[in-house]
Design a protein around this motif. Structure first.
Motif, PDB file in Angstrom:
ATOM      1  N   THR A 145       0.942  -1.458  -0.467  1.00  0.00           N
ATOM      2  CA  THR A 145      -0.336  -0.211   0.105  1.00  0.00           C
ATOM      3  C   THR A 145       0.812   1.944   0.016  1.00  0.00           C
ATOM      4  O   THR A 145       0.593   1.823   0.116  1.00  0.00           O
ATOM      5  CB  THR A 145      -0.514   0.137   1.018  1.00  0.00           C
ATOM      6  OG1 THR A 145       0.035  -0.058   2.286  1.00  0.00           O
ATOM      7  CG2 THR A 145      -2.360  -1.097   0.810  1.00  0.00           C
ATOM      8  N   ASP A 188      -0.006   2.009  -7.243  1.00  0.00           N
ATOM      9  CA  ASP A 188      -0.018   1.568  -8.681  1.00  0.00           C
ATOM     10  C   ASP A 188       0.277   2.273  -9.935  1.00  0.00           C
ATOM     11  O   ASP A 188       0.104   2.874 -10.022  1.00  0.00           O
ATOM     12  CB  ASP A 188      -1.208   1.304  -7.616  1.00  0.00           C
ATOM     13  CG  ASP A 188      -2.463   0.710  -7.193  1.00  0.00           C
ATOM     14  OD1 ASP A 188      -1.378   0.115  -6.532  1.00  0.00           O
ATOM     15  OD2 ASP A 188      -3.846   0.693  -6.876  1.00  0.00           O
ATOM     16  N   THR A 205       1.478  -3.640  -8.493  1.00  0.00           N
ATOM     17  CA  THR A 205       0.879  -3.776  -7.057  1.00  0.00           C
ATOM     18  C   THR A 205      -0.362  -4.973  -6.995  1.00  0.00           C
ATOM     19  O   THR A 205      -0.609  -4.401  -8.543  1.00  0.00           O
ATOM     20  CB  THR A 205       0.952  -2.668  -6.441  1.00  0.00           C
ATOM     21  OG1 THR A 205      -0.034  -1.733  -7.311  1.00  0.00           O
ATOM     22  CG2 THR A 205       1.699  -1.535  -6.479  1.00  0.00           C
ATOM     23  N   GLY A 265      -2.404  -3.867  -6.628  1.00  0.00           N
ATOM     24  CA  GLY A 265      -4.155  -2.972  -6.541  1.00  0.00           C
ATOM     25  C   GLY A 265      -3.520  -2.927  -8.680  1.00  0.00           C
ATOM     26  O   GLY A 265      -5.003  -3.006  -8.779  1.00  0.00           O
ATOM     27  N   ALA A 266      -2.850  -2.843  -9.308  1.00  0.00           N
ATOM     28  CA  ALA A 266      -2.722  -3.285 -10.513  1.00  0.00           C
ATOM     29  C   ALA A 266      -2.876  -3.881 -11.180  1.00  0.00           C
ATOM     30  O   ALA A 266      -3.959  -4.179 -12.042  1.00  0.00           O
ATOM     31  CB  ALA A 266      -1.341  -2.521 -10.839  1.00  0.00           C
ATOM     32  N   GLU A 267      -3.094  -5.509 -10.197  1.00  0.00           N
ATOM     33  CA  GLU A 267      -2.824  -6.327 -10.443  1.00  0.00           C
ATOM     34  C   GLU A 267      -4.908  -6.136 -10.716  1.00  0.00           C
ATOM     35  O   GLU A 267      -5.374  -7.110 -12.063  1.00  0.00           O
ATOM     36  CB  GLU A 267      -3.059  -7.370  -9.620  1.00  0.00           C
ATOM     37  CG  GLU A 267      -3.246  -9.164  -9.622  1.00  0.00           C
ATOM     38  CD  GLU A 267      -3.781  -9.429  -8.724  1.00  0.00           C
ATOM     39  OE1 GLU A 267      -4.431 -10.072  -8.354  1.00  0.00           O
ATOM     40  OE2 GLU A 267      -3.235  -9.107  -7.948  1.00  0.00           O
ATOM     41  N   ARG A 286      -7.030  -4.455 -11.241  1.00  0.00           N
ATOM     42  CA  ARG A 286      -7.344  -3.086 -12.747  1.00  0.00           C
ATOM     43  C   ARG A 286      -6.779  -3.860 -13.534  1.00  0.00           C
ATOM     44  O   ARG A 286      -8.151  -3.647 -14.327  1.00  0.00           O
ATOM     45  CB  ARG A 286      -6.944  -1.814 -12.038  1.00  0.00           C
ATOM     46  CG  ARG A 286      -7.178  -1.405 -10.860  1.00  0.00           C
ATOM     47  CD  ARG A 286      -7.786   0.678 -10.868  1.00  0.00           C
ATOM     48  NE  ARG A 286      -5.753   0.709 -11.411  1.00  0.00           N
ATOM     49  CZ  ARG A 286      -5.737   0.795  -9.993  1.00  0.00           C
ATOM     50  NH1 ARG A 286      -6.001   0.623  -9.139  1.00  0.00           N
ATOM     51  NH2 ARG A 286      -4.162   1.422  -9.544  1.00  0.00           N
TER      52      ARG A 286
END
Length: 236
Positions: A58, A62, A83, A85-87, A89
């Motif tokens: 965190t 991202d 990250t 989060g990127a994963e 999305r």
């Protein structure tokens, strides 16, 4: 031939790749790719001072994800750190596309978290296995490093401009900054199972590229000349 035509030409040739690559032994994976059995590659990391423990996921921004529809091809561009989060999305964007719509994944990334990157690799392979052509591309002057290289290898064809740069190295644990033989071997197995030439892997190993002591970098034109099978189509 246009990029889209090339994507369609070979986008459905997924029989050599499977989902869940961590279970593949290296020799078997190399045989699947080349039809020639090879001896397992031994990785012997040197003793180096461990890097400081990494901050939690965190704490990192991202990677930016953008979508561009170009005729009947969608370009998904990932720019930045891989990250969780990127994963999420990225996987959501893939799943949101119409079935079998061709995708070009354009990458510019310093790498990131291995668990997130491995899940992204598996998501790309699942899409290809389901019949969606997914190619990858790195532009000249941009780089694809560390975990990004595995994600790049998950696509096919794999495009790059001559001066695009690729970097591999031994991964470090996010929790404590340590490098382990097991995590390094697992990463190398994935690279080979995705198509990286075992002979090139041996050269990188001999040069200390998986030792933990250095980052191993090559441009796309050099990788092509070396027969690495990282880049399949060099863009001129």
């Amino acid at each position: 031939m246009s990029v889209l035509a090339l994507v369609r030409k070979v986008g459905f040739a997924v029989g050599l790749l499977g989902v869940g690559l961590g279970a593949l032994p290296m020799a078997d994976a190399a045989t699947r790719q080349t039809g020639i059995a090879v001896n397992p590659i031994t990785i012997n990391p040197v003793t180096v001072n461990p890097a400081p423990a990494a901050a939690p996921a965190t704490a990192y921004p991202d990677a930016a994800l953008s979508r561009s529809d170009q005729g009947d091809l969608t370009v998904l561009r990932l720019d930045g750190i891989i990250t969780p989060g990127a994963e999420r999305r990225f996987v959501d964007a893939l799943h949101a596309l119409p079935a079998r719509r061709p995708v070009m994944v354009e990458l510019a990334s310093p790498g990131g978290f291995t668990a997130a990157g491995y899940r992204m690799i598996d998501a790309v392979l699942a899409e290809r296995q389901g019949g969606r052509p997914v190619a990858t591309r790195v532009r000249g002057g941009e780089s694809c490093e560390s975990m990004c290289v595995g994600l790049y290898l998950a696509g096919y064809p794999r495009y790059a401009e001559p001066r695009a740069e690729f970097m591999v190295h031994a991964p470090r644990m996010a929790e404590n900054g340590h490098m382990t033989m097991r995590s390094t071997q697992a990463m190398v197995q994935r690279l080979v199972s995705l198509g990286a030439s075992p002979a090139w892997i041996q050269r990188v190993t001999a040069a200390g590229g998986f030792s933990g002591a250095r980052d191993y970098r090559e441009t796309a034109d050099r990788l092509t000349a070396d027969g690495a099978n990282i880049v399949t189509d060099l863009l001129r």
